[in-house]
Structure formats: structure tokens, C-alpha cells
Design a protein around this motif. Structure first.
Motif, PDB file in Angstrom:
ATOM      1  N   GLU A  22      22.996  69.293  42.731  1.00  0.00           N
ATOM      2  CA  GLU A  22      23.233  68.228  43.720  1.00  0.00           C
ATOM      3  C   GLU A  22      23.252  66.882  42.983  1.00  0.00           C
ATOM      4  OE1 GLU A  22      20.577  68.137  47.088  1.00  0.00           O
ATOM      5  OE2 GLU A  22      21.879  66.730  48.152  1.00  0.00           O
ATOM      6  N   ALA A  23      24.328  66.664  42.260  1.00  0.00           N
ATOM      7  CA  ALA A  23      24.442  65.459  41.420  1.00  0.00           C
ATOM      8  C   ALA A  23      25.776  64.771  41.684  1.00  0.00           C
ATOM      9  CB  ALA A  23      24.332  65.825  39.950  1.00  0.00           C
ATOM     10  N   ALA A  24      25.741  63.456  41.592  1.00  0.00           N
ATOM     11  CA  ALA A  24      26.967  62.660  41.723  1.00  0.00           C
ATOM     12  C   ALA A  24      26.984  61.622  40.617  1.00  0.00           C
ATOM     13  CB  ALA A  24      27.012  61.962  43.082  1.00  0.00           C
ATOM     14  N   ALA A  25      28.122  61.472  39.990  1.00  0.00           N
ATOM     15  CA  ALA A  25      28.285  60.440  38.970  1.00  0.00           C
ATOM     16  C   ALA A  25      29.252  59.381  39.481  1.00  0.00           C
ATOM     17  CB  ALA A  25      28.808  61.049  37.678  1.00  0.00           C
ATOM     18  N   LYS A  26      29.067  58.174  38.960  1.00  0.00           N
ATOM     19  CA  LYS A  26      29.980  57.085  39.284  1.00  0.00           C
ATOM     20  C   LYS A  26      30.360  56.429  37.965  1.00  0.00           C
ATOM     21  CE  LYS A  26      30.325  53.790  43.075  1.00  0.00           C
ATOM     22  NZ  LYS A  26      29.622  53.007  44.085  1.00  0.00           N
ATOM     23  N   VAL A  27      31.636  56.254  37.746  1.00  0.00           N
ATOM     24  CA  VAL A  27      32.111  55.714  36.472  1.00  0.00           C
ATOM     25  C   VAL A  27      33.068  54.561  36.751  1.00  0.00           C
ATOM     26  CG1 VAL A  27      33.386  56.217  34.352  1.00  0.00           C
ATOM     27  CG2 VAL A  27      31.908  57.974  35.353  1.00  0.00           C
ATOM     28  N   HIS A  28      32.806  53.446  36.113  1.00  0.00           N
ATOM     29  CA  HIS A  28      33.705  52.300  36.225  1.00  0.00           C
ATOM     30  C   HIS A  28      34.030  51.814  34.826  1.00  0.00           C
ATOM     31  CE1 HIS A  28      34.786  47.985  36.907  1.00  0.00           C
ATOM     32  NE2 HIS A  28      35.506  48.571  37.841  1.00  0.00           N
ATOM     33  N   ALA A  29      35.319  51.700  34.550  1.00  0.00           N
ATOM     34  CA  ALA A  29      35.749  51.252  33.222  1.00  0.00           C
ATOM     35  C   ALA A  29      37.030  50.463  33.367  1.00  0.00           C
ATOM     36  CB  ALA A  29      35.982  52.459  32.308  1.00  0.00           C
ATOM     37  N   GLY A  30      37.198  49.474  32.512  1.00  0.00           N
ATOM     38  CA  GLY A  30      38.473  48.763  32.525  1.00  0.00           C
ATOM     39  C   GLY A  30      38.324  47.263  32.585  1.00  0.00           C
ATOM     40  N   PRO A  31      39.462  46.579  32.586  1.00  0.00           N
ATOM     41  CA  PRO A  31      39.472  45.111  32.560  1.00  0.00           C
ATOM     42  C   PRO A  31      39.185  44.533  33.939  1.00  0.00           C
ATOM     43  CG  PRO A  31      41.704  45.949  32.691  1.00  0.00           C
ATOM     44  CD  PRO A  31      40.809  47.159  32.594  1.00  0.00           C
ATOM     45  N   PRO A  32      39.022  43.215  34.003  1.00  0.00           N
ATOM     46  CA  PRO A  32      38.820  42.598  35.318  1.00  0.00           C
ATOM     47  C   PRO A  32      40.043  42.768  36.202  1.00  0.00           C
ATOM     48  CG  PRO A  32      39.162  40.917  33.626  1.00  0.00           C
ATOM     49  CD  PRO A  32      39.025  42.230  32.916  1.00  0.00           C
ATOM     50  N   GLU A  33      39.766  42.794  37.489  1.00  0.00           N
ATOM     51  CA  GLU A  33      40.861  42.890  38.453  1.00  0.00           C
ATOM     52  C   GLU A  33      40.794  41.663  39.350  1.00  0.00           C
ATOM     53  OE1 GLU A  33      40.898  46.920  40.205  1.00  0.00           O
ATOM     54  OE2 GLU A  33      39.662  47.367  38.458  1.00  0.00           O
ATOM     55  N   ASP A  34      41.635  40.688  39.006  1.00  0.00           N
ATOM     56  CA  ASP A  34      41.634  39.430  39.746  1.00  0.00           C
ATOM     57  C   ASP A  34      42.696  39.438  40.833  1.00  0.00           C
ATOM     58  OD1 ASP A  34      39.735  37.331  38.736  1.00  0.00           O
ATOM     59  OD2 ASP A  34      40.593  37.972  36.825  1.00  0.00           O
ATOM     60  N   ASP A  35      42.471  38.614  41.808  1.00  0.00           N
ATOM     61  CA  ASP A  35      43.505  38.412  42.830  1.00  0.00           C
ATOM     62  C   ASP A  35      44.646  37.609  42.211  1.00  0.00           C
ATOM     63  OD1 ASP A  35      41.815  39.687  44.651  1.00  0.00           O
ATOM     64  OD2 ASP A  35      40.798  37.796  45.125  1.00  0.00           O
ATOM     65  N   ASP A  36      45.867  37.864  42.694  1.00  0.00           N
ATOM     66  CA  ASP A  36      47.045  37.211  42.113  1.00  0.00           C
ATOM     67  C   ASP A  36      46.892  35.689  42.073  1.00  0.00           C
ATOM     68  OD1 ASP A  36      48.194  39.634  41.736  1.00  0.00           O
ATOM     69  OD2 ASP A  36      49.510  39.538  43.498  1.00  0.00           O
ATOM     70  N   GLU A  37      46.345  35.134  43.135  1.00  0.00           N
ATOM     71  CA  GLU A  37      46.257  33.671  43.201  1.00  0.00           C
ATOM     72  C   GLU A  37      45.250  33.089  42.220  1.00  0.00           C
ATOM     73  OE1 GLU A  37      45.749  35.844  45.613  1.00  0.00           O
ATOM     74  OE2 GLU A  37      44.049  35.326  46.895  1.00  0.00           O
ATOM     75  N   ASP A  38      44.416  33.937  41.593  1.00  0.00           N
ATOM     76  CA  ASP A  38      43.430  33.447  40.627  1.00  0.00           C
ATOM     77  C   ASP A  38      43.903  33.570  39.177  1.00  0.00           C
ATOM     78  OD1 ASP A  38      41.569  32.854  42.619  1.00  0.00           O
ATOM     79  OD2 ASP A  38      40.724  34.881  42.571  1.00  0.00           O
ATOM     80  N   MET A  39      45.029  34.235  38.957  1.00  0.00           N
ATOM     81  CA  MET A  39      45.412  34.581  37.585  1.00  0.00           C
ATOM     82  C   MET A  39      45.642  33.353  36.698  1.00  0.00           C
ATOM     83  SD  MET A  39      45.102  37.740  37.243  1.00  0.00           S
ATOM     84  CE  MET A  39      45.908  38.108  35.685  1.00  0.00           C
ATOM     85  N   ALA A  40      46.000  32.218  37.285  1.00  0.00           N
ATOM     86  CA  ALA A  40      46.267  31.019  36.489  1.00  0.00           C
ATOM     87  C   ALA A  40      45.010  30.167  36.287  1.00  0.00           C
ATOM     88  CB  ALA A  40      47.360  30.180  37.166  1.00  0.00           C
ATOM     89  N   TRP A  41      43.888  30.619  36.832  1.00  0.00           N
ATOM     90  CA  TRP A  41      42.659  29.815  36.698  1.00  0.00           C
ATOM     91  C   TRP A  41      42.270  29.735  35.215  1.00  0.00           C
ATOM     92  CZ3 TRP A  41      40.368  27.169  40.628  1.00  0.00           C
ATOM     93  CH2 TRP A  41      39.162  26.521  40.323  1.00  0.00           C
ATOM     94  N   PRO A  42      42.012  28.537  34.659  1.00  0.00           N
ATOM     95  CA  PRO A  42      41.829  28.379  33.208  1.00  0.00           C
ATOM     96  C   PRO A  42      40.403  28.741  32.753  1.00  0.00           C
ATOM     97  CG  PRO A  42      41.745  26.240  34.283  1.00  0.00           C
ATOM     98  CD  PRO A  42      42.016  27.243  35.369  1.00  0.00           C
ATOM     99  N   VAL A  43      40.107  30.016  32.723  1.00  0.00           N
ATOM    100  CA  VAL A  43      38.788  30.473  32.278  1.00  0.00           C
ATOM    101  C   VAL A  43      38.989  31.765  31.485  1.00  0.00           C
ATOM    102  CG1 VAL A  43      38.348  31.866  34.356  1.00  0.00           C
ATOM    103  CG2 VAL A  43      36.419  30.964  33.057  1.00  0.00           C
TER     104      VAL A  43
END
Ligand SMILES: Cc1cc2nc3c(=O)[nH]c(=O)nc-3n(C[C@H](O)[C@H](O)[C@H](O)COP(=O)(O)OP(=O)(O)OC[C@H]3O[C@@H](n4cnc5c(N)ncnc54)[C@H](O)[C@@H]3O)c2cc1C
Length: 236
Positions: free
Chosen positions: A170-191
Motif C-alpha cells: 500500500e504505497a504511493a510515490a509522487k515524482v516531480h521533475a523539470g523546469p519551471p512552468e510559467d504562465d505565458d504573460e510572465d515569460m518576459a518578466w526580467p528575472v
């Protein structure tokens, strides 16, 4: 923070083993297959065990290892945790490998990369002869080859030690990997945006002042030991 954004490219999760292990929050991150569950335990030196007793709810860190379809823990016969875990009450075990900070352009979309595991069930005691074999496997889990070199546990030490195990059915794993996922309107934010990877980093061995024995291979190569996440998540 959106820790739970779905990972790109992961295979579809298989079925959860029970209702309470069904990952509801971002189910695309769910992994129920044995390969993922085993890999998360095998990469761990420590787990956290949650249980209840008349004093309340407890969550205790402790060393762990895997043999077959069980996770093992051990300790002194006098341990409150080990005594309670032998009762009929259930327990939950968690393991978390933190693989990175995911820096998005917006504060809201910041996240983490991780491999985590939750196991539900009941611990059972491991009597002899399985107890000695399990303890040997524990030392080899920490450092392959160490068990064959050390003074074995004697009858008194073994008698003072409790070994428990919990099934992985009775086990569950959760895996998260990868780059940030920004909203389209934030992609030009200078950070700066991207991933700051994280992993355990073995440091140079420190010889005991009273030790004159030559370093074995696992000590010489300690700093080469990798705690990095697998290149490719195991297939589900
Ligand atoms: C390093 C790290 C950081 C996190 N930070 C946050 C945060 O800041 N905020 C936040 O809300 N969430 C965070 N999470 C996710 C968190 O662990 C939960 O998955 C999430 O909060 C949903 O909880 P829930 O009880 O609603 O899950 P549900 O999906 O309702 O849980 C149902 C069942 O799924 C399983 N499950 C749930 N979560 C996990 C897990 N992580 N690993 C394995 N099995 C799981 C359990 O069996 C649980 O009983 C983080 C996870 C990790 C590993």
C-alpha cells in the motif's frame, strides 16, 4: 508556490493500490509501480514513521532499508516507537528526496523537484533467523562490503535489538521533475528562471584517531558516491 505542477514526459501512473493512496492533487505526478517505489527506498538512508499512541500523533525520523517487498526499521527494544509499531495500530512511512528548487518567473509558480513516497500499513516483528540477515542487509545498504569486515553482532546485542518491517503493498510515490512552468504573460518578466539542483553530497572521510587500518574501497571512493536522481524516471 505550485509544488504540484505536472512533470513533463512522465509515463501515466498505474492504478493506486487503495483508496487512501490515490493521489488526488496533480495525479499526473503519481507513480504506483514497484520500480519507482523500490528506487525511492533504495536511494534513502532515512524515513519518517508516523503513528499514534495515547499521547497523540508522532512522526519520527529513523534509518531504513528495503528487502524484497518490505521496508525495514530497527532500534533498541526500549524504543517507544518500535513498541507502539508492534501494536495493532497502523502506521504511515514517508521518504522524500529533494532534487531541486524550481525558480519560476512568478512567485506563485515556484516549485520543487522531488521523489517522495508514502507507505501505509502495519509493521511486524522480524524474528531470528531473519533478524540477523536483515541487520546485515542494513549495513550493506549503508555501505556495500562493510558487513563482511566488522565484528558481527553478538547474542546480547541481537537480543537488545528489535527489527520491524512493513509491506510495500500500500504505497504511493509522487515524482516531480523539470523546469519551471510559467504562465505565458510572465515569460518576459526580467528575472532569472530555472532549476537549482540539490542532492546529498558526501564529504571527505575523517579517520578515527585510534584507527590504523587501511581504507577499504568504499571509504576511498566515498566522495564519489552519488545521491543524484535517476537520469530517466523508472518506467511505470
Ligand atoms: C519536497 C516537497 C515539497 C512539497 N511542498 C508542498 C507545498 O509547499 N505545498 C503543498 O500543498 N504541497 C507540497 N508538496 C506536495 C504534498 O506532498 C502533497 O502531495 C500535496 O500537498 C497534496 O496533499 P493532499 O493531502 O491534498 O494529497 P492527496 O492527493 O489528497 O493525497 C492522497 C494520498 O496520496 C498520497 N500522497 C500525497 N502526497 C504524496 C507525496 N508527496 N508523495 C507520495 N504520496 C503522496 C498519500 O497516500 C495520500 O494519502 C510537496 C511535496 C514534496 C515532496
Amino acid at each position: 508556490m505550485t509544488i504540484d505542477s505536472p512533470p513533463p514526459g512522465l509515463p501515466a501512473a498505474s492504478a493506486p493500490p487503495s483508496a487512501r493512496t490515490r493521489i488526488r492533487r496533480i495525479p499526473d505526478n503519481a507513480r504506483y509501480d514497484a520500480a519507482t517505489v523500490h528506487a525511492i527506498i533504495d536511494a534513502a538512508l532515512v524515513c519518517h514513521v508516523a503513528f499514534t499512541d495515547p499521547a497523540g500523533v508522532h512522526c519520527i525520523p529513523t534509518a531504513c532499508w528495503r528487502m524484497g517487498e518490505h521496508l525495514y526499521v530497527h532500534g533498541s527494544n526500549g524504543s517507544r516507537m518500535l513498541k507502539v509499531l508492534q501494536s495493532e495500530h497502523g502506521a504511515a512511512v514517508t521518504i522524500t528526496h529533494l532534487d531541486g528548487l524550481v525558480l519560476a518567473r512568478s512567485a506563485f509558480n515556484h516549485s520543487m523537484n522531488y521523489r517522495s513516497l508514502v507507505i501505509y500499513g502495519h509493521f511486524e516483528i522480524v524474528p531470528e533467523p531473519g533478524k540477523s540477515a536483515a541487520l546485515a542487509a542494513f549495513l550493506d545498504h549503508l555501505l556495500a562490503g562493510r558487513q563482511a569486515e566488522v565484528r558481527p553482532g553478538n547474542a546480547k546485542e541481537l537480543a537488545a535489538t528489535t527489527v520491524l518491517r512493513i509491506g510495500l503493498d500500500e504505497a504511493a510515490a509522487k515524482v516531480h521533475a523539470g523546469p519551471p512552468e510559467d504562465d505565458d504573460e510572465d515569460m518576459a518578466w526580467p528575472v532569472w528562471a530555472g532549476v537549482l539542483p540539490l542532492q546529498l553530497s558526501p564529504q571527505a572521510p575523517v579517520r578515527d584517531a585510534a584507527c590504523s587500518t587501511a581504507e577499504p574501497e568504499y571509504v576511498r571512493r566515498w566522495t564519489e558516491r552519488s545521491f543524484a536522481p535517476p537520469e530517466e524516471p523508472p518506467a511505470g
